[in-house]
Scaffold this motif. Structure first.
Motif, PDB file in Angstrom:
ATOM      1  N   VAL A 175       0.840  -1.196   0.000  1.00  0.00           N
ATOM      2  CA  VAL A 175       0.000   0.000   0.000  1.00  0.00           C
ATOM      3  C   VAL A 175       0.878   1.250   0.000  1.00  0.00           C
ATOM      4  O   VAL A 175       0.564   2.253  -0.663  1.00  0.00           O
ATOM      5  N   VAL A 176       1.985   1.213   0.743  1.00  0.00           N
ATOM      6  CA  VAL A 176       2.918   2.342   0.745  1.00  0.00           C
ATOM      7  C   VAL A 176       3.472   2.557  -0.665  1.00  0.00           C
ATOM      8  O   VAL A 176       3.547   3.695  -1.158  1.00  0.00           O
ATOM      9  N   ARG A 177       3.856   1.481  -1.334  1.00  0.00           N
ATOM     10  CA  ARG A 177       4.410   1.600  -2.685  1.00  0.00           C
ATOM     11  C   ARG A 177       3.356   2.067  -3.683  1.00  0.00           C
ATOM     12  O   ARG A 177       3.641   2.850  -4.602  1.00  0.00           O
ATOM     13  N   GLU A 178       2.127   1.587  -3.515  1.00  0.00           N
ATOM     14  CA  GLU A 178       1.043   2.044  -4.397  1.00  0.00           C
ATOM     15  C   GLU A 178       0.807   3.541  -4.204  1.00  0.00           C
ATOM     16  O   GLU A 178       0.607   4.284  -5.176  1.00  0.00           O
ATOM     17  N   THR A 179       0.841   3.979  -2.943  1.00  0.00           N
ATOM     18  CA  THR A 179       0.653   5.400  -2.646  1.00  0.00           C
ATOM     19  C   THR A 179       1.771   6.229  -3.263  1.00  0.00           C
ATOM     20  O   THR A 179       1.529   7.307  -3.841  1.00  0.00           O
TER      21      THR A 179
END
Length: 245
Positions: A108-112
């Motif tokens: 989720v951090v990388r997607e953000t």
């Protein structure tokens, strides 16, 4: 495998049965009618497979270049550093419930971060477009045309009004672009600082919590915080895409 799946597709079976029925209705032998149905089914499956194999791959979201040294580049660099810090913290945790929960947050951090990269590129593109509209010159032209309209002969008023509308359209474009860029920069700042805060909270949690007594409420709070950041950047991307195209 693809061909077999197409053979079992319901619409293909219905088409084959219909073709066989029509062949039987015109008094072809039963074997010949069945053969017609099989041939139609095989032909339809072959065409479907060939068509799907020629379909282009789905388009990925285009990432625009980020202007070096721009505010959006600085915020993106900070967000990227925060994402790297999160990955480092996650990798430093020993096996256990806390490590598993933090690892679940990494995608989720990388997607953000990927969404923030797109927002930064759009901010740079918007800034470039803004630089092509000279607002002072537009304002000068508008004042000039408004002055001419006040004393213009009737036969000239139509052309002058059309010119004034064109000038006003430029001012409207500048206003939309300026508002969109402000929104993009505000979200980039919010996203970068939010990821910074998330890393600090994870570091605090890992220092204060053992896997024997994982603070599930605190971990849930971190997940909610990350989801809020993710939703914020996605909503901004969608809103600016609708407003700017």
């Amino acid at each position: 495998m693809k061909f077999a799946r197409e053979l079992a597709e319901p619409w293909g079976l219905l088409l084959a049965a219909t073709s066989a029925g029509m062949a039987w209705a015109v008094q072809l032998p039963v074997v010949a009618a069945v053969g017609v149905g099989v041939a139609v089914l095989a032909a339809r499956a072959g065409v479907a497979v060939a068509t799907r194999e020629r379909e282009p791959p789905p388009r990925e979201a285009r990432v625009l270049d980020v202007a070096p040294g721009s505010p959006e580049a600085n915020w993106l660099r900070r967000a990227s550093a925060a994402a790297d810090g999160f990955d480092s913290l996650s990798g430093s945790l020993g096996a256990g419930p806390l490590a598993e929960r933090v690892a679940d947050m990494e995608p989720v951090v990388r997607e953000t971060l990927a969404t923030l990269e797109r927002l930064a590129g759009r901010a740079s593109a918007t800034g470039l477009a803004l630089s092509r509209v000279d607002l002072d010159a537009v304002a000068h032209e508008r004042r000039r045309l408004e002055g001419e309209l006040r004393t213009a002969r009737p036969e000239l008023r139509g052309d002058l009004e059309q010119a004034l509308s064109a000038v006003q359209a430029q001012a409207d474009v500048h206003a939309r672009l300026s508002g969109a860029r402000d929104k993009l920069l505000a979200q980039l700042q919010s996203g970068a600082l939010g990821l910074d805060s998330l890393v600090a909270r994870v570091a605090e949690l890992t220092a204060a919590t053992t896997d024997v007594a994982v603070d599930t409420g605190a971990v849930r709070e971190l997940s909610d915080q990350l989801e809020g950041i993710r939703q914020g950047v996605l909503e901004t991307e969608q809103a600016t895409r609708r407003s700017l195209g």
